[in-house]
Motif scaffolding. Structure first.
Motif, short mmCIF file in Angstrom:
data_model
loop_
_atom_site.label_atom_id
_atom_site.label_comp_id
_atom_site.label_asym_id
_atom_site.label_seq_id
_atom_site.Cartn_x
_atom_site.Cartn_y
_atom_site.Cartn_z
N VAL A 1 7.07 190.19 121.82
CA VAL A 1 6.35 189.37 120.85
C VAL A 1 6.67 189.80 119.43
CG1 VAL A 1 4.08 188.69 120.04
CG2 VAL A 1 4.49 188.88 122.48
N TYR A 2 6.54 191.09 119.15
CA TYR A 2 6.74 191.57 117.78
C TYR A 2 8.20 191.93 117.55
CZ TYR A 2 1.69 191.65 117.25
OH TYR A 2 0.37 191.30 117.17
N THR A 3 9.04 190.91 117.64
CA THR A 3 10.45 191.04 117.28
C THR A 3 10.82 189.84 116.42
OG1 THR A 3 11.26 189.80 119.20
CG2 THR A 3 10.94 192.18 119.48
N ILE A 4 11.96 189.93 115.75
CA ILE A 4 12.40 188.81 114.93
C ILE A 4 12.58 187.56 115.77
CG2 ILE A 4 14.34 187.94 113.55
CD1 ILE A 4 14.73 190.76 112.50
N GLY A 6 11.07 186.81 118.61
CA GLY A 6 9.78 186.30 119.05
C GLY A 6 9.08 185.51 117.95
N ILE A 7 9.11 186.04 116.73
CA ILE A 7 8.49 185.34 115.60
C ILE A 7 9.26 184.05 115.30
CG2 ILE A 7 7.94 185.51 113.15
CD1 ILE A 7 7.60 188.54 113.59
N LEU A 20 2.03 179.82 110.07
CA LEU A 20 2.21 180.99 110.93
C LEU A 20 1.42 182.15 110.33
CD1 LEU A 20 3.65 182.48 113.29
CD2 LEU A 20 5.48 183.02 111.68
N THR A 21 0.53 182.72 111.13
CA THR A 21 -0.29 183.84 110.68
C THR A 21 -0.13 185.00 111.65
OG1 THR A 21 -1.93 182.33 109.75
CG2 THR A 21 -2.61 184.60 110.07
N VAL A 40 8.97 188.80 109.43
CA VAL A 40 8.53 187.41 109.23
C VAL A 40 9.45 186.71 108.23
CG1 VAL A 40 6.65 185.97 108.35
CG2 VAL A 40 6.14 187.92 109.83
N ARG A 41 9.84 187.41 107.19
CA ARG A 41 10.73 186.80 106.18
C ARG A 41 12.08 186.46 106.78
NH1 ARG A 41 12.10 190.26 100.89
NH2 ARG A 41 13.10 191.54 102.48
#
Length: 313
Positions: A1-4, A6-7, A20-21, A40-41
């Motif tokens: 989930v917390y990968t580029i 996944g985002i 997206l939050t 996120v960027r």
């Protein structure tokens, strides 16, 4: 989930007016908030807004359609702009999914435990190891290392296809057991042993490595299931042929099986190398283990041939 990746997948699901939050507790690690900001960027291609509270809670917001005059605060969450000092950690990706690591390195406490266990094992093995062929022990040790590293890497890889749940372990372990059973069945019908079996072994490893993850993710569930159950464990099948072909001709079955278990332990430790080099690079470690096995088998076979020739003379 917390990968580029996944985002990026979450960002693709949003409509034109989507938002997206990402909320996270960074605690006393401001670099973690900076790491999430970078991810996120990079995933969205937009400049996100970051809100934080003194306790370390972080909220990152990015809209498909940027809003004019965004609020400077939400309750006790104030606008926070990461500085260069916060952007020190490489972003987490599917290849390096270690959100809580600041650097690409193996943490010192991990290294301490691994080196301690390896040292204790080496001392005990040196004291208890029976006399015999060191090249044969090296061969079976390398086979054990390659096998366990292949299995654990397959579980990590397939978690991208199905999620990190019991289903992944069920599919991968079922595929491994299936290939091991098939390999032993085929090996029972093969006379002798040939080093040419290493060619399809290493070739199948490179084949699985060469197929991009995105190509598998685009398949329907049945396609991903077939890939994980039948294709991913194919190297295990050829490794099983090599293991069975060499094991049934050894005169020291208990000793070489012990060497195989020691190699499996080393393979489990080798998985932690991905913390420094990434997940896909473990393929090189697997191939190196099987090349060591091939070299040891070749040397042992040459010694056996010379011994037979000397006996006949």
């Amino acid at each position: 989930v917390y990968t580029i990746e996944g985002i990026r997948s979450a960002w693709r699901l949003l409509g034109n007016d989507g938002v997206l939050t990402l909320a996270f507790v960074a605690g006393a690690r401001p670099w973690l908030g900076g790491k999430l900001y970078q991810m996120v960027r990079e995933a969205t291609g937009r400049e996100p807004r970051v809100y934080a509270r003194p306790s370390g809670n972080v909220v990152i917001v990015v809209e498909k359609q940027p809003i004019p005059n965004p609020p400077a605060a939400f309750h006790d969450f104030a606008r926070w702009q990461p500085t260069t000092a916060h952007l020190v950690s490489p972003p987490a990706s599917d290849d390096w999914p270690f959100l809580y690591l600041r650097d690409r390195t193996i943490p010192s406490d991990y290294v301490l435990v691994i080196l301690s266990l390896l040292t204790i094992s080496a001392v005990l093995i040196a004291a208890l190891k029976p006399r015999g062929s060191d090249t044969e022990d090296l061969h079976f040790g390398a086979m054990g290392m390659g096998f366990l590293l292949l299995e654990t890497k397959s579980i990590v890889d397939c978690s991208l296809y199905f999620g990190a749940t019991w289903l992944v372990s069920l599919i991968v372990i079922a595929g491994v057991l299936l290939m091991v059973l098939l390999a032993h069945g085929v090996a029972a019908r093969i006379r002798g042993f040939t080093a040419w079996l290493y060619l399809p072994l290493i070739g199948s490893i490179l084949l699985v490595y060469a197929v991009p993850t995105d190509a598998i993710l685009r398949l329907p569930f049945t396609g991903r299931l077939a890939w994980a159950l039948l294709v991913v464990p194919i190297p295990i099948f050829f490794a099983g042929l090599v293991f069975s072909g060499t094991f049934k001709r050894t005169a020291r079955p208990s000793a070489v099986f012990g060497a195989n278990l020691v190699g499996a332990m080393v393979g489990g430790f080798a998985e932690y190398l991905s913390m420094a080099s990434g997940r896909r690079s473990l393929v090189l470690v697997v191939i190196a283990a099987y090349l060591v096995s091939l070299l040891a088998t070749t040397i042992a076979e040459r010694r056996r041939t010379l011994g037979l020739a000397a006996a006949r003379a």
